[in-house]
Design a protein around this motif. Structure first.
Motif, PDB file in Angstrom:
ATOM      1  N   LEU A  89       0.834  -1.197   0.000  1.00 65.67           N
ATOM      2  CA  LEU A  89       0.000   0.000   0.000  1.00 65.67           C
ATOM      3  C   LEU A  89       0.871   1.249   0.000  1.00 65.67           C
ATOM      4  N   PRO A  90       1.269   1.742  -1.179  1.00 70.48           N
ATOM      5  CA  PRO A  90       2.017   2.998  -1.244  1.00 70.48           C
ATOM      6  C   PRO A  90       1.075   4.180  -1.113  1.00 70.48           C
ATOM      7  N   PRO A  91       1.599   5.392  -0.838  1.00 66.08           N
ATOM      8  CA  PRO A  91       0.736   6.574  -0.872  1.00 66.08           C
ATOM      9  C   PRO A  91       0.130   6.708  -2.270  1.00 66.08           C
ATOM     10  N   TYR A  92      -1.099   7.187  -2.344  1.00 67.77           N
ATOM     11  CA  TYR A  92      -1.748   7.274  -3.647  1.00 67.77           C
ATOM     12  C   TYR A  92      -2.315   8.666  -3.857  1.00 67.77           C
ATOM     13  N   SER A  93      -2.626   8.952  -5.100  1.00 70.47           N
ATOM     14  CA  SER A  93      -3.071  10.285  -5.487  1.00 70.47           C
ATOM     15  C   SER A  93      -4.500  10.535  -5.021  1.00 70.47           C
ATOM     16  N   GLY A  98      -0.729  13.736  -5.112  1.00 70.16           N
ATOM     17  CA  GLY A  98      -0.582  12.713  -4.094  1.00 70.16           C
ATOM     18  C   GLY A  98      -0.231  13.331  -2.761  1.00 70.16           C
ATOM     19  N   GLU A  99      -0.284  12.526  -1.723  1.00 68.68           N
ATOM     20  CA  GLU A  99       0.040  13.009  -0.385  1.00 68.68           C
ATOM     21  C   GLU A  99       0.889  11.969   0.312  1.00 68.68           C
ATOM     22  N   TRP A 100       2.116  12.359   0.695  1.00 67.58           N
ATOM     23  CA  TRP A 100       2.989  11.458   1.422  1.00 67.58           C
ATOM     24  C   TRP A 100       2.379  11.168   2.783  1.00 67.58           C
ATOM     25  N   TYR A 101       2.731   9.992   3.327  1.00 69.42           N
ATOM     26  CA  TYR A 101       2.369   9.702   4.704  1.00 69.42           C
ATOM     27  C   TYR A 101       3.164  10.648   5.601  1.00 69.42           C
TER      28      TYR A 101
END
Length: 398
Positions: A89-93, A98-101
């Motif tokens: 589960l990478p950060p997604y748009s 997109g938004e970083w954790y």
């Protein structure tokens, strides 16, 4: 709606691990090699398998490609079943960008949609950068027996080291009364292991509230746990008595590997009832030349040893040339150490070439107070006759 689960695990594996220097230039800390044939992330994944938790979300962020490829479908950990799985589960748009954790709790918040597919009773939150074996079933049982909203695994540490950790102050029943993040004068020695069980419905409310607070760091230790304590939620400590090692620095990584070579290692990699699973290359058996010498070392498949290896750990595909020597060192996969080269008290990353007659590190007592560990990053080449002094880091482009 997916099949309902009693427990879903979320494994935080997106950290850069900057204190590991050149070893994490091209990969996240959980992908770093340990013990010759393992990656750090193998340990929490294997713990999930042995604990009967078959649905694991792996949250990646920094340099995710190698970790994503390594995890794949989760088959090496038996997590590729019809009723479960390992989900990267990478950060997604969201919208146009997109938004970083932004923190550990924010990473969970951004994946609430994934979690709610399974409508879990409990959420197990794990760090992907510690070496330990733990049966999460026992922790979950304690959590449910006490009717806790959150249960935090703790481990006793020497009181003089307690200021390095998040410390849980508890009453006689182990109910948490106060959380102190790296206190200057700790009141006890129960350090957080970064392993949490939350009642999902309770946590969900705090994640949503925290996401709406622009001043929050989105972190469990700094934000979520203090907020839950402030509202008098039922938080308990779960005391763990086994081996646990944070390998977040060069020194601790080197020490954790060297402990495997001691006469009485504190951590058993060869425990059949609690096997550590990993994804390993299909290499042939290692080859040891008639003139080679190996003392107190771990040598993995595919290695070719023509020189001397003492008190060291060699991953798969390492070649040690004639009259070369490797001492008190960790050498990762597919590195070649040419004839007459000397490697001492060093960590050598994957696919490094150490030229003929080169010297990496310096001879010293491995138990001396001052340890200067040399580190050579992935893909670097040390020229024939070159020298890398003790304590020096070398990148592939330097």
């Amino acid at each position: 709606m997916q099949r309902k689960k009693k427990t879903v695990a979320m494994l935080l594996a997106g950290g850069q691990g900057s204190r590991l220097g050149v070893l994490t230039d091209e990969k996240a800390k959980p992908a770093v090699t340990y013990g010759g044939k393992y990656r750090i992330i193998d340990f929490p994944l294997s713990n999930c398998t042995h604990s009967g938790i078959d649905t694991v979300g792996v949250l990646t962020q920094y340099r995710p490609l190698e970790l994503n490829t390594y995890i794949g479908t989760g088959a090496p950990w038996d997590l590729d079943t019809l009723t479960g799985g390992a989900y990267v589960l990478p950060p997604y748009s969201v919208g146009e960008s997109g938004e970083w954790y932004s923190g550990t709790a924010n990473a969970i918040y951004q994946n609430m949609g994934f979690i709610e597919q399974f409508d879990p009773d409990n959420l197990l939150v794990l760090s992907g950068d510690h070496i330990y074996k733990m049966n999460y079933k026992w922790m979950l049982a304690a959590h449910m027996d006490k009717g806790a909203d959150a249960t935090i695994a703790v481990i006793p540490v020497p009181i003089e080291e307690a200021s390095r950790f998040g410390i849980m102050n508890t009453d006689a029943e182990l109910r948490i009364t106060e959380f102190e993040e790296k206190p200057g004068e700790p009141k006890n020695n129960l350090a957080s292991m970064g392993v949490y069980v939350f009642k999902w419905r309770a946590l969900r409310k705090y994640l949503i509230g925290d996401a709406g607070d622009p001043s929050s760091e989105g972190d469990f230790g700094r934000n979520i746990i203090p907020a839950m304590l402030a509202q008098d939620e039922k938080l308990y400590a779960y005391e763990y008595g086994g081996y646990w090692k944070d390998v977040g620095t060069i020194q601790s990584l080197w020490e954790a590997n060297m402990e495997l070579l001691s006469d009485n290692p504190p951590f058993n990699l060869y425990d059949d009832p609690w096997r550590v699973y990993s994804r390993n290359p299909n290499d042939p058996p290692h080859f040891v030349d008639a003139g080679a010498r190996i003392v107190n070392s771990i040598i993995c498949e595919g290695c070719q040893i023509y020189g001397t290896v003492e008190n060291s750990i060699l991953s798969s595909g390492v070649v040690v040339g004639k009259d070369a020597g490797v001492y008190d060192s960790i050498v990762m996969a597919n590195t070649k150490i040419d004839a007459r080269a000397q490697v001492d008290m060093s960590i050598i990353d994957e696919e490094v070439r150490i030229g003929e007659g080169a010297t990496v590190g310096e001879a010293q007592d491995p138990f001396a107070a001052e340890k200067k560990i040399s580190v050579v990053g992935r893909g670097a080449e040390i020229a024939p006759g070159g020298t890398v002094p003790g304590g020096k880091e070398v990148r592939h482009d330097s």
